[in-house]
Write an enzyme that holds these catalytic residues in place. Structure first.
Site, mmCIF file in Angstrom:
data_model
loop_
_atom_site.group_PDB
_atom_site.id
_atom_site.type_symbol
_atom_site.label_atom_id
_atom_site.label_comp_id
_atom_site.label_asym_id
_atom_site.label_seq_id
_atom_site.Cartn_x
_atom_site.Cartn_y
_atom_site.Cartn_z
ATOM 1 C CD GLU A 57 9.778 10.441 20.625
ATOM 2 O OE1 GLU A 57 10.958 10.178 21.091
ATOM 3 O OE2 GLU A 57 9.058 9.970 20.849
ATOM 4 C CG HIS A 108 7.255 10.602 25.773
ATOM 5 N ND1 HIS A 108 8.226 11.779 25.137
ATOM 6 C CD2 HIS A 108 7.752 9.788 25.252
ATOM 7 C CE1 HIS A 108 8.906 11.475 24.326
ATOM 8 N NE2 HIS A 108 8.898 9.930 24.443
#
Length: 263
Positions: free
Chosen positions: A169, A202
């Site tokens: 990420e 997310h």
């Protein structure tokens, strides 16, 4: 003799130009490759859900455990492979991280800021959570709880959540998204966009502020030290802290009850 020397010089200059163009093209493609690998890591598990779930069902597991086992092992496999492939791609481009003007922080300072960044993340998330609660959003993350439930069934998934996930990420959201935008726009635009994309990926839109705040802090850390290791350390520590607390919540509650009884 003069003609030969000139011809050699032209040849040398031509060779350098070709190398420069080739290196430039590689430098432009590497961020795209990293982004595509990350997308593949998110989407490829879909292809293996059915056969993996059927395998665990065949082992006599109940439906809930079979589902958790399927999710856990697919997360471990895809993130592990994605991590390895991403590292190979990045190592082939020695200039991948050369996007900053000015001197980078020392490695020791970068690590120190990573630890401090973890504390900043806790503070930032606490403030964001209080704001969310003030406007009627319930505390707690469904995404986090799902990962905790998976980790209880497949402990190896902790490795993916605490190590592989944060590294991938940060390479995508901080180096590729934030880093690329920071070169063409400015720090504030790059930070806002990368933090927003981080929040959206997310898929917890009710906690958009929480993830956005996390993205802001991580972008600041990268900008501050100019080393990707800094936000990676902070992100790993955050995920590790959350998993440690959630997986031991029963023990923590029992300990607090014992303290109350003693008092």
């Amino acid at each position: 003799m003069k003609i030969n020397v000139k011809a050699k010089a032209d040849t040398d200059r031509s060779g350098k130009q070709k190398f420069s163009v080739k290196a430039s093209r590689k430098g432009k493609k590497t961020p795209l490759y990293v982004l595509l690998i990350f997308i593949a890591v998110q989407l490829l598990p879909i292809l293996f859900i059915a056969p993996t779930l059927n395998y665990f069902r065949g082992q006599g597991l109940d439906e809930a455990t079979a589902l958790a086992s399927t999710s856990g092992w697919l997360i471990v496999f895809t993130m592990g492979v994605g991590f390895i492939v991403t590292m190979i791609v990045i190592l082939r481009d020695k200039r991948f991280f050369d996007i900053w003007k000015g001197k980078k922080s020392s490695l020791l300072a970068a690590v120190g800021w990573g630890v401090l960044g973890f504390l900043l993340l806790l503070i930032g998330q606490s403030i964001a959570a209080m704001i969310e609660m003030a406007i009627g959003i319930e505390a707690g993350s469904e995404n986090t709880m799902a990962l905790v439930n998976i980790a209880e069934v497949v402990p190896m998934a902790i490795l993916a959540v605490v190590l592989f996930g944060p590294i991938l990420e940060e390479l995508v959201f901080r180096r590729v998204v934030f880093g690329s935008l920071n070169q063409t726009t400015n720090f504030f635009v790059a930070t806002a966009v990368s933090a927003l994309v981080f929040a959206l990926v997310h898929m917890e839109f009710s906690h958009l502020l929480l993830y956005f705040t996390t993205g802001l802090v991580l972008a600041f850390l990268y900008q501050r030290t100019k080393r990707i290791i800094t936000p990676i350390i902070a992100h790993i520590m955050l995920n590790g802290y959350v998993m440690l607390i959630q997986l031991n919540m029963d023990k923590i509650e029992n300990f607090l009850k014992q303290l109350e009884n003693i008092q």
